[in-house]
Design a protein around this motif. Structure first.
Motif, mmCIF file in Angstrom:
data_model
loop_
_atom_site.group_PDB
_atom_site.id
_atom_site.type_symbol
_atom_site.label_atom_id
_atom_site.label_comp_id
_atom_site.label_asym_id
_atom_site.label_seq_id
_atom_site.Cartn_x
_atom_site.Cartn_y
_atom_site.Cartn_z
ATOM 1 N N ASN A 49 -4.216 6.306 4.524
ATOM 2 C CA ASN A 49 -2.976 7.076 4.410
ATOM 3 C C ASN A 49 -2.540 7.840 5.657
ATOM 4 O O ASN A 49 -1.559 8.564 5.616
ATOM 5 N N THR A 50 -3.263 7.712 6.777
ATOM 6 C CA THR A 50 -2.972 8.586 7.915
ATOM 7 C C THR A 50 -3.060 7.840 9.239
ATOM 8 O O THR A 50 -3.898 6.957 9.422
ATOM 9 N N GLN A 86 7.724 4.588 5.831
ATOM 10 C CA GLN A 86 8.068 3.454 4.961
ATOM 11 C C GLN A 86 6.834 2.824 4.333
ATOM 12 O O GLN A 86 6.916 2.215 3.269
ATOM 13 N N HIS A 87 5.685 2.973 4.996
ATOM 14 C CA HIS A 87 4.447 2.391 4.486
ATOM 15 C C HIS A 87 3.509 3.462 3.925
ATOM 16 O O HIS A 87 2.298 3.237 3.800
ATOM 17 N N ASP A 88 4.075 4.618 3.582
ATOM 18 C CA ASP A 88 3.307 5.714 2.955
ATOM 19 C C ASP A 88 2.126 6.154 3.819
ATOM 20 O O ASP A 88 1.049 6.480 3.317
ATOM 21 N N VAL A 89 2.323 6.137 5.126
ATOM 22 C CA VAL A 89 1.304 6.589 6.068
ATOM 23 C C VAL A 89 1.774 7.892 6.702
ATOM 24 O O VAL A 89 2.890 7.968 7.229
ATOM 25 N N GLU A 90 0.932 8.897 6.644
ATOM 26 C CA GLU A 90 1.274 10.191 7.235
ATOM 27 C C GLU A 90 1.117 10.102 8.753
ATOM 28 O O GLU A 90 0.032 9.829 9.267
ATOM 29 N N PHE A 122 12.403 14.524 15.237
ATOM 30 C CA PHE A 122 12.311 13.067 15.061
ATOM 31 C C PHE A 122 11.935 12.690 13.627
ATOM 32 O O PHE A 122 11.888 11.507 13.296
ATOM 33 N N GLY A 123 11.604 13.678 12.818
ATOM 34 C CA GLY A 123 11.199 13.407 11.445
ATOM 35 C C GLY A 123 9.720 13.615 11.192
ATOM 36 O O GLY A 123 9.238 13.387 10.076
ATOM 37 N N CYS A 124 8.980 14.037 12.222
ATOM 38 C CA CYS A 124 7.538 14.272 12.064
ATOM 39 C C CYS A 124 7.295 15.601 11.361
ATOM 40 O O CYS A 124 7.943 16.603 11.672
ATOM 41 N N ARG A 125 6.344 15.616 10.423
ATOM 42 C CA ARG A 125 6.050 16.840 9.668
ATOM 43 C C ARG A 125 4.596 17.271 9.785
ATOM 44 O O ARG A 125 4.199 18.299 9.240
ATOM 45 N N SER A 126 3.781 16.500 10.492
ATOM 46 C CA SER A 126 2.354 16.820 10.621
ATOM 47 C C SER A 126 1.980 16.804 12.104
ATOM 48 O O SER A 126 2.420 15.927 12.857
ATOM 49 N N PHE A 127 1.120 17.756 12.498
ATOM 50 C CA PHE A 127 0.855 17.935 13.916
ATOM 51 C C PHE A 127 -0.620 18.229 14.172
ATOM 52 O O PHE A 127 -1.376 18.567 13.261
ATOM 53 N N SER A 128 -0.987 18.111 15.463
ATOM 54 C CA SER A 128 -2.368 18.379 15.855
ATOM 55 C C SER A 128 -2.402 18.904 17.282
ATOM 56 O O SER A 128 -1.689 18.390 18.153
ATOM 57 N N LEU A 129 -3.231 19.910 17.516
ATOM 58 C CA LEU A 129 -3.487 20.429 18.860
ATOM 59 C C LEU A 129 -4.900 20.038 19.253
ATOM 60 O O LEU A 129 -5.854 20.351 18.535
ATOM 61 N N LEU A 130 -5.035 19.370 20.390
ATOM 62 C CA LEU A 130 -6.339 18.880 20.831
ATOM 63 C C LEU A 130 -6.781 19.603 22.107
ATOM 64 O O LEU A 130 -6.021 19.668 23.077
ATOM 65 N N PHE A 131 -8.008 20.112 22.087
ATOM 66 C CA PHE A 131 -8.591 20.761 23.258
ATOM 67 C C PHE A 131 -9.910 20.091 23.631
ATOM 68 O O PHE A 131 -10.862 20.745 24.052
ATOM 69 N N ASP A 132 -9.963 18.774 23.479
ATOM 70 C CA ASP A 132 -11.176 18.017 23.802
ATOM 71 C C ASP A 132 -11.175 17.579 25.260
ATOM 72 O O ASP A 132 -10.127 17.401 25.872
ATOM 73 N N ASP A 133 -12.381 17.409 25.803
ATOM 74 C CA ASP A 133 -12.580 16.849 27.143
ATOM 75 C C ASP A 133 -11.811 17.616 28.216
ATOM 76 O O ASP A 133 -11.096 17.030 29.044
ATOM 77 N N ILE A 134 -11.968 18.943 28.227
ATOM 78 C CA ILE A 134 -11.319 19.790 29.224
ATOM 79 C C ILE A 134 -12.343 20.751 29.811
ATOM 80 O O ILE A 134 -13.428 20.951 29.259
ATOM 81 N N GLU A 135 -12.006 21.361 30.943
ATOM 82 C CA GLU A 135 -12.876 22.359 31.547
ATOM 83 C C GLU A 135 -12.883 23.621 30.687
ATOM 84 O O GLU A 135 -11.861 24.014 30.118
ATOM 85 N N THR A 136 -14.033 24.275 30.620
ATOM 86 C CA THR A 136 -14.161 25.446 29.756
ATOM 87 C C THR A 136 -13.964 26.759 30.507
ATOM 88 O O THR A 136 -13.964 27.828 29.884
ATOM 89 N N GLU A 137 -13.806 26.691 31.813
ATOM 90 C CA GLU A 137 -13.622 27.912 32.592
ATOM 91 C C GLU A 137 -12.161 28.348 32.524
ATOM 92 O O GLU A 137 -11.243 27.587 32.869
ATOM 93 N N MET A 138 -11.919 29.594 32.087
ATOM 94 C CA MET A 138 -10.552 30.097 31.991
ATOM 95 C C MET A 138 -10.066 30.597 33.353
ATOM 96 O O MET A 138 -10.858 31.037 34.194
#
Length: 694
Positions: A49-50, A86-90, A122-138
């Motif tokens: 479904n996703t 149209q294919h019931d995929v989120e 655009f019609g999108c209703r679901s979102f994601s924020l990704l913080f993977d594979d990045i430097e950890t030093e602020m």
């Protein structure tokens, strides 16, 4: 947590539906719009479904995340989102701002909101924020504004989530997205605790399991991380990902994830092979796994595995997937399929009206005719390109047979009575090689060319590798001169693998120690026995050898001693019944020693240790094994026997001291699970203490 329905829809209880589907999150060329639409059709058909849109090489998803989409790009995304609906995929749109975002700058937060507002239009209703594979030093500005990296990420994620009206599906990918990244452990990770406590409860968290590419994901590990995150995670599963190695492809089934996980998870998304069409098996078997508890699966009795999941059989799921995939291989209706002329009433087109069809004469080669692809061919293909941590049965057998044939060839042994057995097994190996060649031929002539083109580099490579092995065995058997294909002083370029990357790897000391088929195989016989005074010299030798191996840039003589060093060096005698040695066929290769009362040893090196430390962990253990012991089982048995002896002495707990540079032993104690890092006064900076209750 609701279990997935067969249609991927919400459960009757009204709880949020189980997220199941595909994440396009690999490094490499993104899939085409046509392929993604094809994916949505498959997901709908199979009950998933996703779809999480997160291709690393969509530059406006990651590197240029601030840039809005152009009119042409917007048109494509609108069509893609519409096709998913149209294919019931989120459709979940993911964005990765972590490479260069300044968390404390309101303009950056506004840019992120503006970008997601555009995608929402655009019609999108679901979102994601990704913080993977990045430097950890602020950066300095963020250090002034936030007490930790986790606080910075949580602040911007919560702000965006609320700005978007708290959508029903909103995913967050932490920087520490697997247990291996957590310091010092999942349960004691300050980063994960901050995320769990501060991230708004409606936001779901992505997690890959024990590792980036997890071999197994246990119920216990998910319960542990769920407790820290204060919510069930969504598994971002890299079991079929191949973007880290251009020579590998994974066509085995979704496995080593018990179906008991399903009610303990928010969902599972597979991040599969970069090549689109070979992902048929990965996605099909995931769908079977997701439906297992609702459709009432059953044990695969043919496997004979007592630990087999009662609701899901990887082998049966694989056969189901390959059976369906075979139909696609043979279909001319798929994109890129080669049209075959079927029998009809039309006259065949003649290119030369003056000649009839060629018919070979007596003694001449017969005409080449391609046989149709079979299910057995696809089973063999899957077993040759199985999973990251294992080869399929046929591939394992071929490796084992080649190893045996190489070590027992008539030229290498003088035992003529074994010659008949060698010849028989050599013929069987040759038959297996021939099956690979025939599979290649039939696959190359399948009508659906799109699938073939995604597979072609891999099947050409394995055909070549098998051909070299086949020629080598014939040479060992004395069947003609050594083949020109075999490695010699002047090999052809196609006779070896790896290019510059391979050259670098072969120069490193670790090269080959992670092969799935190891030589010698890790089936060595080890003996664990009690320590005796005559072993003192050998224990000291092993201790000194491992010291030298771990010295690095700082000589150990200039570093503060550990309490256990005197025990290994023979300056302090171990307590009665608290000393073991490990032997293999070469000799002593490890030891495990203990003191039921560590206070005198601490006093001897003038180490100040708090009384509370010795109240909880009065005993000391130390263990070392040589690098040639690649199997962790003997070390685990030694430490288990040692702790049992300490417990019988009445001790409440035991501790060990490890240098930070000794990553091997740190990894060993961490994976045992019972030893946890402990804080103790007077501990030198480069030493870590870990303890366990008894």
């Amino acid at each position: 947590m609701s279990k997935p329905g067969t249609d991927g829809g919400p459960s009757q209880s009204g709880a949020r539906r189980f997220i199941s589907g595909v994440v396009e999150g690999f490094y490499g060329r993104p899939w085409t719009m046509e392929q993604r639409t094809d994916l949505f059709k498959r997901e709908q058909k199979w009950g998933l479904n996703t779809y999480l849109y997160a291709p690393k090489d969509d530059y406006k998803h990651r590197m240029y995340w601030r840039d809005l989409y152009s009119a042409e790009e917007a048109e494509q995304l609108i069509a893609l989102i519409s096709a998913a609906q149209q294919h019931d995929v989120e459709f979940i749109y993911a964005i990765s701002p972590g490479l260069d975002v300044t968390f404390s700058n309101p303009k950056e937060v506004a840019a992120l909101k503006r970008k997601l507002d555009q995608v929402r239009s655009f019609g999108c209703r679901s979102f994601s924020l990704l913080f993977d594979d990045i430097e950890t030093e602020m950066c300095p500005a963020d250090k002034q504004a936030f007490s930790s990296f986790a606080h910075a990420q949580v602040a911007i994620t919560n702000a965006v989530y609320q700005h978007l009206g708290e959508p029903e599906t909103f995913l967050f990918c932490p920087t520490d997205y697997c247990a291996a990244f957590c310091t010092p452990s999942v349960s004691q990770s300050s980063y994960l605790h901050t995320v769990g406590e501060k991230l708004l409860p409606g936001i779901d968290i992505l997690w890959t399991g024990p590792k980036v590419v997890s071999h197994k994901i246990s119920v216990e590990s998910i319960e542990e991380v769920s407790s820290v995150l204060k919510r069930a995670p969504v598994i971002w599963d890299n079991i079929h990902a191949n973007d880290y190695d251009p020579q590998r492809l994974f066509l085995g089934p979704f496995k080593d994830r018990p179906t008991e996980l399903i009610p303990k998870l928010r969902g599972v998304l597979t991040n599969p092979n970069c090549e689109f069409y070979p992902n048929f098996v990965a996605i099909h078997t995931l769908a079977t796994w997701c439906k297992a508890t609702t459709e009432g699966g059953q044990r695969d009795v043919e496997m004979g595995d007592e630990e087999q999941d009662p609701c899901y059989s990887p082998q049966r799921a694989l056969i189901m997937a390959l059976t369906d995939w075979l139909q696609e291989f043979m279909s001319t209706d798929q994109p890129g399929a080669r049209l075959r002329k079927e029998a009809s009433d039309e006259e065949p087109m003649q290119t030369d009206m003056g000649e009839s069809a060629y018919v070979p004469g007596p003694g001449e080669n017969r005409l080449y005719t391609a046989e149709p692809l079979t299910l057995d061919d696809l089973k063999l293909l899957s077993e040759l390109f199985y999973l990251p941590y294992e080869y399929g049965p046929t591939a394992r057998t071929m490796l084992q047979e080649l190893d045996w044939l190489r070590n027992h060839s008539p030229a290498a042994t003088e035992q003529t009575d074994k010659t008949a057995e060698w010849c028989s097994r050599a013929q069987q190996f040759d038959d297996m090689c021939e099956a690979v060649v025939q599979m290649f031929n039939r696959l190359s002539n399948a009508p659906n060319r799109s699938i073939l083109y995604d597979l072609y580099n891999y099947i050409c490579d394995i055909k070549s590798g098998v051909g070299l092995a086949r020629a080598y065995v014939k040479t060992l058997g004395g069947q003609g001169q050594p083949s020109a294909q075999l490695m010699n002083n002047d090999p052809e370029p196609w006779g070896f693998r790896g290019g510059l990357s391979g050259e670098f790897q072969r120069m490193l000391p670790c090269h080959g120690n992670r092969d799935l088929f190891r030589h010698p195989p890790t089936t060595a016989v080890y003996c664990i026995r009690p320590y005796c005074p005559d072993d003192k010299m050998e224990v000291q030798r092993i201790f000194r050898e491992m010291q030298r191996a771990g010295e690095g840039k700082v000589p150990l003589m200039t570093q503060p001693p550990r309490i256990c060093d005197g025990l290994s060096a023979g300056e302090v005698s171990p307590s009665p019944h608290c000393a073991l040695v490990l032997e293999d066929d070469t000799g002593m290769c490890g030891y495990a020693l203990a003191l039921t009362d560590a206070k005198p040893a601490a006093a001897k090196i003038q180490r100040a240790v708090g009384d509370s430390m010795f109240e909880d962990f009065p005993s000391l253990v130390t263990m070392q094994v040589l690098p040639r012991v690649t199997d962790p089982s003997p070390a685990k048995r030694m430490i288990g026997q040692l702790l049992s002896s300490i417990r019988s002495s009445g001790s409440r707990g035991a501790f060990c001291e490890l240098r930070q540079s000794d990553r091997r032993m740190l990894d060993f104690y961490t994976k045992l699970g019972s030893f946890k890092p402990i804080n103790t006064a007077g501990l030198p900076q480069d030493i870590i203490a870990m303890g366990t209750g008894l």
